[in-house]
Write an enzyme that holds these catalytic residues in place. Structure first.
Site, PDB file in Angstrom:
ATOM      1  N   SER A 118      24.019  18.437  58.990  1.00 57.70           N
ATOM      2  CA  SER A 118      22.638  18.803  58.703  1.00 57.70           C
ATOM      3  C   SER A 118      22.330  18.351  57.296  1.00 57.70           C
ATOM      4  CB  SER A 118      22.459  20.325  58.812  1.00 57.70           C
ATOM      5  OG  SER A 118      21.237  20.708  58.195  1.00 57.70           O
ATOM      6  N   GLU A 119      21.668  17.239  57.184  1.00 55.89           N
ATOM      7  CA  GLU A 119      21.308  16.732  55.865  1.00 55.89           C
ATOM      8  C   GLU A 119      20.308  17.659  55.197  1.00 55.89           C
ATOM      9  OE1 GLU A 119      21.369  14.972  58.661  1.00 55.89           O
ATOM     10  OE2 GLU A 119      23.118  13.684  58.330  1.00 55.89           O
ATOM     11  N   HIS A 149      22.804   1.891  59.838  1.00 58.46           N
ATOM     12  CA  HIS A 149      23.928   1.915  58.890  1.00 58.46           C
ATOM     13  C   HIS A 149      23.752   0.820  57.847  1.00 58.46           C
ATOM     14  CE1 HIS A 149      25.516   3.531  62.722  1.00 58.46           C
ATOM     15  NE2 HIS A 149      26.191   4.350  61.969  1.00 58.46           N
ATOM     16  N   ASP A 172      20.889   5.902  55.502  1.00 60.05           N
ATOM     17  CA  ASP A 172      20.004   5.905  56.669  1.00 60.05           C
ATOM     18  C   ASP A 172      19.803   7.318  57.233  1.00 60.05           C
ATOM     19  OD1 ASP A 172      20.733   2.678  57.674  1.00 60.05           O
ATOM     20  OD2 ASP A 172      22.052   3.750  56.321  1.00 60.05           O
ATOM     21  N   PRO A 187      16.407  13.647  57.032  1.00 59.43           N
ATOM     22  CA  PRO A 187      16.258  15.090  57.286  1.00 59.43           C
ATOM     23  C   PRO A 187      16.374  15.912  55.995  1.00 59.43           C
ATOM     24  CG  PRO A 187      17.776  14.109  58.883  1.00 59.43           C
ATOM     25  CD  PRO A 187      17.508  13.062  57.827  1.00 59.43           C
ATOM     26  N   GLU A 192      29.420  15.706  55.180  1.00 56.39           N
ATOM     27  CA  GLU A 192      29.980  15.561  56.523  1.00 56.39           C
ATOM     28  C   GLU A 192      31.304  14.795  56.456  1.00 56.39           C
ATOM     29  OE1 GLU A 192      26.701  13.686  58.540  1.00 56.39           O
ATOM     30  OE2 GLU A 192      25.368  15.324  57.961  1.00 56.39           O
ATOM     31  N   GLN A 199      26.271  10.787  54.632  1.00 55.37           N
ATOM     32  CA  GLN A 199      27.252   9.843  55.186  1.00 55.37           C
ATOM     33  C   GLN A 199      26.781   8.384  55.133  1.00 55.37           C
ATOM     34  OE1 GLN A 199      29.039  10.235  59.406  1.00 55.37           O
ATOM     35  NE2 GLN A 199      30.390  11.341  58.023  1.00 55.37           N
ATOM     36  N   PHE A 200      25.528   8.181  55.438  1.00 51.62           N
ATOM     37  CA  PHE A 200      24.881   6.883  55.255  1.00 51.62           C
ATOM     38  C   PHE A 200      23.480   7.156  54.713  1.00 51.62           C
ATOM     39  CE2 PHE A 200      28.111   5.798  58.314  1.00 51.62           C
ATOM     40  CZ  PHE A 200      28.454   4.472  58.032  1.00 51.62           C
TER      41      PHE A 200
END
Ligand code: TPP
Ligand code: TPP
Ligand code: MG
Ligand code: MG
Lengths: 410, 337, 337, 410
Positions: B59-60, B129, B85, B89, B29, B82-83
């Site tokens: 969409s992980e 985060h 956390d 998914p 992302e 991206q994180f």
């Protein structure tokens, strides 16, 4: 204050249940030959109607009719019929072996043979299927050695998966058959990734993703369609709608108000809805979608409408949730019988040849089973060493696994 | 040799790898045109084109899923979450698929992926985060879990990870991106440009996966740490004056048991430090192994200093973070025990 | 009092709860008309209607997601995941949402869910019908993790879980559904109807969450076990003749530390047993805590007997499963240590 | 052998990038008043075309035109305008406070105010929103005390979330405002579950789900649509398409070949695509969908087409990925200016009243900020005790948390 109506929850039910008569009259099908055949580079927006129709080629009399009928060498059709018959014989034999305790588990694809067998015929070497557990036809249609498949079922010493996997979870890279996962849906998006890789490398190979009607509800289905929509990779997205997902029917997967082919529209992906019990329609639709992929025109979703004749698996008893005569009510017939009729009509097949082919194939399957069994079964005879369990967790075995293997005594 | 921040080191590792092997592809992302929210992939799309470095949908599930497909095809995907956390998914694809593909196909198919993700707190990121989910990966057979604590290791380990044939979870402690944060949040952080481990060779080199590094030799006590906590532990050792040996694990699975056992056998005392919640954190595995393997050398129980068993709070971040004071207290306690 | 299998006990717990509280709703894949692939919800749709017991689409993400919404509304959802191996698509909703909703909203919203799932091996299910993922939940603050080992507890704990206001992971060792499997897979299993703990009161009763049970008193050594492994441990104790105290944890989080510490302080030796993979399994947490809290009582290292760090293999299932022989060997080793 | 073409990967790009001129001419919009208004119990199949159009009520001259224009009490419109102005003033003030270091983080909804403010006006007490971080308008439009919202932003002693949550992640059950999650998409399916619960209980309350264009790619979006399709619960599924998701534009979420409204079709769910910068259109479409839900007709998906004027958050710098004048190219204008024009045209508003209202509202916001600050900020003054961290992890604090709290010194 206005009186507010009471809300209530809609819980879809199959039209009939055990004790009632099988009934599929609620399904709307097109007549054979009725649905138009658009060019492969059609604007997806212009074929939305196809998702609510049903592409059918063969009519009730065994004729190939309409725009999707195209001339196929009868030899190819006979090959298809033999592949379906062999798949059926294979299933029957494996069921027997499971009931005899030679393996723990088995899953048949009875009634759905045309889809995998026909689809495989439109692929080329180097392409990759990401199948579910009900696409044994993909292997059988390319004459993959039955003994090899059976050894996996029996978890014996020749099992190429070394006894690690549940029976039917084949993996055959050389046959363009990706390792089957026990987790539903996960491979749909992997197929998209594989196809993206092919596009990234300016290759010419394409991927085919497979999923069941019930499993379209899983998250990976959406992820696959989103990525396919964005990057337009060369992938055919197959949805095998066999009406059932264990005990729930396709309404429970969201098929009550729409079709699975229609799912593609919201992603700008073109889709077809096809009679999956019509080998001729399978061939025609498969090559349409494969051509799109190969020509870099992007993904196509195909809903194959069919019927799961067999129980879900050897652990299932469908009489608990659907009428005993459910199959009789199924309006699209049996794929083997239908192709037989067509070939017979063409003068390329006959009852005698059919009986003989069946017998031959059953013989072939039996011989293979005998050979496979000679390499051991789940319960008896040779099998892979337990130490094999520690291999392939990583490429190189790390120290902690070596230690554990030692603790196990190896 | 160039002084690099951890971000620059990571970017350089990817750059070097893309240069050497055109099968390396990079995505996630905001990773393409923008270069990632932490700028770790800045400039790579420009240099290698959109076929090799690109943005993805949010969409992980999809990011990991397509990475597996690409890996099976023969590419070497380097995906960014991206994180950390937000990895959940994609967790099913990691656990059920990437981790087991080689095994279940008996080597027929493999998933040589690297999944990079910034982890850890200290930036007032609140509960979404700040997480350190390493233990959710270390429990999964078939994955390797790596977490560097400085630019030198970050670059060398990431190159190793990209070249490795197994799926690798590559955790990047975001609080270290710009400097070796030692837990004293009220003091300025020394930038990596002033730190020895900010010195990174240009071009290709590797740091081996599965090998710990002793950051400080000592004889009184062993501290097992990784990521941000390495710097916190070093500071706690300085501040308490305890002659602690501080081990930077660098790889959690496979674990460098040898280095750990040698150290604890020598010191007889051990404190384990991590930022993740305590219960079933990776510290539990470390404590369990140390007492299993060094029981007769231990003079005190193995202690754990960890994040509390609560979500990572926003405003109370510094009460949550196991800083040098808490670590220091544990060191003293371990010396007394 | 009625003799019940574990399946019957679970069904009865749900039935009793639905009868008492119309906010209890039950759903999952094949759970409605069919009554679940293990038949745990058989008859409930007929009795309570489709508004209270229904089938769902095959989406674990959706099952957990809607359960959270229902819980926030004020219902008490009891969701079934068909096999624990399939929970991962719902993992994000469990970890990021259910577990943290009360905390992040400061009690404004809550997620009083029960997520039931069959776990563990022993049925030749291969890697996707055999997993024991408990440690992936015990690491997550905000969740409670429960795992019964017999019908009496299963019913009492499940009623407690449904009445509890926190999200609960309820693991059901499927190999125990029909009888107290002791790991001797070549011997017939005694059915629950012939076992004392198959005796379950009719109607409402509870077994408290957070309390362990001592299944066998002993003074030589403490065995910490749960689920199927309780029966294996009891068998190993009998077969080795070691005077082991066998503790059935029943709840993993919150853990009954008191009972554990009392026992190990008495015995001075401890073996931890579980079926899940070893690294970062819940056994690590147990070993870590035991040595933290009972260090000065311990005469030998806390040993772990666990599944290997590999996927659960199909044909080699009985080499993977930590049966009475392996447990017995560990007991002996702990006695010698 | 036929020459196979080389495949390639399609990677969507926004039409323009920094250095170029803003350009949204590729978006196809309908003229105001052009789109028909179907009855609320329409067959979803019959309004597929609406997903590719854009419902707009207000024309460029400020008139309400077409079938979606309906007579609204001007008092309600003025209330809407004030809510939007207040939201904007609130955003501006919070930005300032963030830059002054009084809080760590903030997210504005500039340009999107009409959607949340207009939607909220069609809900009733007891209904439940499941918002994203860009729906502060839902609270402000119902006059929720700004001080209460600000205390959350400042993480001070009056923060109802006790400093636990990132700023803007409000939770206000009494205002029908569900606890915001930092994880994208998760709440979309929770909203469906909440609505299912209302239906299960034969209640009359409805739910509203919120998601951004970028986040529709997440799995939960699909799960939500599948469950909404199957059980037909009373839920409005809002997709706020503000063209951007941090640095990627909506093409990267799959919006290149289709619309987000069209996503609903594959699930048999009716959908509308609406000008989200047209307060009148927002009101009209919201009440249409809300009425459907309330009358047990099931879910509706609405794509609100709008534009994210502000940076993604205080951590973002849009000049890195879109032209500086991008906003100027946005063809649907500013919601505040547009409603102002309409009301002025009606004779219900004027430049003077506007200036005065703005000043009043800015005053109100400033006063609230002052009061909120008096309860402390992230860095200074009073705040919740750190011990609070251990509360609410569970309903009752279990022993291990009590122990840890003690270790922390409380
Ligand atoms: C993630 C996951 N959830 C649940 C299951 C259990 N399961 C196995 S097959 C099946 C039904 C699948 O139905 P469908 O997709 O229609 O395929 P079919 O069996 O009809 O070919 C279910 C629920 C699973 N294997 N994986
Ligand atoms: C699961 C998850 N993945 C990634 C992120 C990081 N993230 C936060 S906002 C955002 C963009 C969302 O875009 P969109 O849905 O269009 O909403 P908008 O910000 O435009 O309102 C991203 C990627 C996240 N919060 N959660
Ligand atoms: Mg099916
Ligand atoms: Mg957006």
């Amino acid at each position: 204050m206005d009186e507010k109506p009471h809300l209530s929850l809609h819980v879809p039910e199959p039209p009939v249940r055990p004790g009632q008569k099988g009934d599929y009259t609620h399904l709307r099908f097109s007549a054979p030959g009725e649905v138009r055949r658009p060019p492969v580079d059609v604007d997806p927006m212009d074929i939305h109607d196809l998702a609510y129709k049903l592409i059918r080629v063969q009519d009730d009399d065994g004729n190939a009719v309409g725009p999707w009928a195209y001339s196929v060498d009868p030899g190819r059709l006979r090959k298809g019929l033999r592949a379906m018959l062999k798949t059926r014989a294979y299933d029957a034999r494996m069921m027997k072996m499971q009931r005899q305790g030679q393996t723990s588990f088995y899953m048949q694809c009875t009634g759905e043979e045309a889809i995998a067998c026909g689809f495989q015929a439109s692929l080329e070497k180097g392409d990759m299927n990401f199948p579910t557990y009900r696409q044994q036809g993909l292997l059988i249609a390319q004459d993959w050695p039955l003994v090899d498949m059976m050894c996996q079922i029996l978890s014996n010493e020749k099992d190429r998966l070394k006894g690690r996997q549940l029976p039917v979870m084949y993996s055959v890279k050389d046959a363009g058959f990706f390792s089957i996962s026990g987790n539903l849906g996960t491979q749909y998006v992997q197929a998209v990734g594989w196809a993206m890789a092919s596009a990234i490398r300016n290759d010419s190979r394409i991927a085919a993703a497979w999923i069941g009607d019930g499993s379209t509800a899983e998250s990976d289905f959406h992820a696959a369609l989103v990525f396919a929509s964005v990057y337009r990779p060369p992938v055919v997205l197959n949805v095998v709608n066999n009406q059932w997902a264990i005990s729930t029917n396709q309404a429970m997967a969201g098929g009550e108000n729409t079709t699975f082919a229609a799912r593609a529209h919201g992603y700008g992906i073109p889709s077809l809805r096809v009679d999956g019990n019509d080998y001729l329609a399978v061939l025609a639709a498969s090559s349409w979608a494969v051509e799109r992929a190969r020509r870099n025109l992007g993904p196509t979703l195909i809903e194959w409408v069919t019927y799961r004749v067999a129980p879900h698996s050897t652990s299932d008893d469908p009489s608990k949730y659907r009428p005993k005569d459910d199959q009789k009510a199924w309006p699209l017939g049996d794929p083997v019988e239908r192709l037989k009729l067509h070939l017979t009509k063409l003068g390329e097949w006959s009852e005698e040849r059919h009986v003989q082919a069946k017998a031959e194939l059953e013989e072939e399957v039996l011989a293979a089973a005998k050979e496979a069994r000679s390499h051991g079964t789940l319960q008896e005879g040779a099998k892979t060493s337990p130490a094999e369990m520690f291999e392939d967790v990583y490429k190189e075995m790390p120290p902690h696994l070596r230690e554990q293997r030692q603790q196990m005594g190896y | 040799m160039t002084r690099r921040t951890m971000i620059e080191a990571i970017r350089d590792a990817i750059d070097v790898s893309m240069e050497r092997d055109e099968k390396v592809v990079v995505f996630g992302e905001d990773v393409g045109f923008f270069g990632g929210v932490f700028r770790c992939t800045e400039g790579l799309q420009k240099k290698y084109g959109t076929h090799r470095c690109f943005d993805t949908p949010i969409s992980e599930t999809g990011i990991v899923g397509v990475a597996i497909g690409m890996g099976a095809y023969g590419l070497r995907p380097v995906a960014e979450i991206q994180f950390a956390d937000y990895v959940y998914p994609g967790y099913d694809q990691i656990v059920s698929e990437a981790a087991r593909l080689r095994h279940r196909s008996a080597g027929d198919f493999t998933a040589p992926l690297v999944i990079r993700m910034p982890c850890g707190g200290g930036i007032f990121g609140g509960q979404t985060h700040s997480q350190s989910p390493e233990a959710l990966f270390t429990h999964v057979a078939g994955l390797k879990t790596v977490i560097p604590s400085n630019p030198y290791d970050a670059k060398g380990l990431l190159i190793s990870a990209i070249e490795d044939d197994d799926p690798i979870i590559f955790l990047e402690p975001k609080r270290l991106y710009n400097g070796p944060f030692n837990g004293h949040h009220d003091q300025p952080v020394v930038p990596w440009s002033k730190h020895d481990l900010g010195e990174t060779p240009d071009g290709h080199y590797t740091v081996p996966i599965g090998k710990a590094a002793i950051r400080r030799e000592g004889s009184a006590l062993t501290v097992l740490a990784y990521g941000t906590m390495v710097h916190v532990a070093l500071t706690a050792a300085e501040e308490t004056g305890i002659d602690a040996e501080v081990i930077d694990l660098r790889t959690l699975v496979p674990l460098d048991v040898e280095t750990i056992v040698a150290s604890v056998s020598k010191t007889g005392r051990c404190v384990v430090v991590h930022e993740a919640t305590r219960t079933s954190g990776f510290g539990a595995e470390l404590a369990a192994q140390v007492q299993e393997r060094c029981f007769y050398h231990l003079e005190a129980p193995v202690l754990r200093v960890t994040g509390w068993d609560t979500p990572y709070p926003h405003a109370q971040e510094w009460n949550y973070f196991p800083g040098p004071d808490r670590v220091g207290r544990a060191l003293k306690q371990a010396m007394e025990g």
